[in-house]
Scaffold this active site. Structure first.
Site, PDB file in Angstrom:
ATOM      1  N   HIS A 107     -33.723  17.422 -19.988  1.00 34.76           N
ATOM      2  CA  HIS A 107     -34.693  17.484 -18.875  1.00 34.76           C
ATOM      3  C   HIS A 107     -36.242  16.987 -19.217  1.00 34.76           C
ATOM      4  CE1 HIS A 107     -35.719  18.042 -14.643  1.00 34.76           C
ATOM      5  NE2 HIS A 107     -36.847  18.843 -15.112  1.00 34.76           N
ATOM      6  N   ASP A 129     -29.436  17.968 -19.531  1.00 34.70           N
ATOM      7  CA  ASP A 129     -30.359  18.595 -18.606  1.00 34.70           C
ATOM      8  C   ASP A 129     -29.663  20.002 -18.119  1.00 34.70           C
ATOM      9  OD1 ASP A 129     -32.004  19.375 -16.553  1.00 34.70           O
ATOM     10  OD2 ASP A 129     -32.556  17.442 -16.092  1.00 34.70           O
TER      11      ASP A 129
END
Length: 221
Positions: free
Chosen positions: A190, A162
């Protein structure tokens, strides 16, 4: 299949997607959206909770600013979503979360909260300020609030790839919320739970989901 309900909050009246199990409910879960609105993905999360025996309610938080927000998962949608949630503010979001929890308690249920991205931070604050058992998925705005004491059991999920949440940020969660269950899915990005839209990661999503169901089973029954 879920349906829209009306939810009255201090900030105004909004719609909320309610999905209920066919048998006796195991508990209630407030589902907090990403910045994009109560999209098909968020409604699907509610349906999956209902299939697992929970009652799920996803308020359309942005209705108090502009009703019916359902933004595309692209840069333009993200930019607009960020502007809208910034205008809404965390206090208003928590007011809505509290009213959603109250609606579920009115059905005789113990209540928790789950949220994704922006909603992951709202869920975290629902724990520290409203004392709700909470699961926070990739809460990119958590850091300023990590010093707040937890008010109930807490779980975090993060993607190892992420770009919005660094390893140092994850380490800060573990340091400041040591009692929480904190999981990192090393190959996930993410929004890894956003089925079927990229960057959906089915393996990470399934493992996180099973952990989430076990969490709510333990803390809501």
């Amino acid at each position: 299949m879920g349906e829209w309900q009306t939810l009255k909050t201090p900030g105004g009246t909004l719609q909320a997607w309610l999905a209920q199990p066919e048998t006796a409910s195991r508990g209630g879960v407030v589902v907090v959206q990403e910045i994009f609105g109560v999209t098909r993905h968020i409604r699907d999360v509610c349906e999956r909770f209902a299939q697992a025996g929970f009652t799920a309610l996803a308020p359309a938080y942005l209705d108090v600013i502009e009703p019916g927000i359902d933004l595309p998962y692209d840069r333009a949608g993200a930019n607009r979503g960020v502007a809208l949630v910034n205008k809404l503010g965390m206090e208003s979001a928590l007011d809505t979360t509290e009213e959603a929890a109250r609606m579920l308690r009115g059905k005789g249920l113990n209540v928790g909260v789950i949220g994704f991205c922006w909603g992951g931070t709202v869920a975290f604050l629902g724990n520290t300020r409203l004392n709700l058992p909470a699961v926070s998925y990739y809460g990119a705005r958590n850091l300023p609030f990590l010093g707040e004491p937890a008010g109930a059991p807490l779980m975090f999920h993060f993607g190892g790839r992420d770009p919005h949440i660094t390893p140092e940020a994850v380490a800060a969660h573990r340091l400041k919320q040591p009692q929480a269950q904190t999981f990192v899915y090393e190959e996930a990005d993410h929004a890894f739970n956003r089925d079927p839209d990229p960057p959906f990661d089915p393996e990470a999503a399934e493992l996180a989901w099973q952990r989430t169901l076990a969490f709510f089973t333990e803390h809501l029954q």
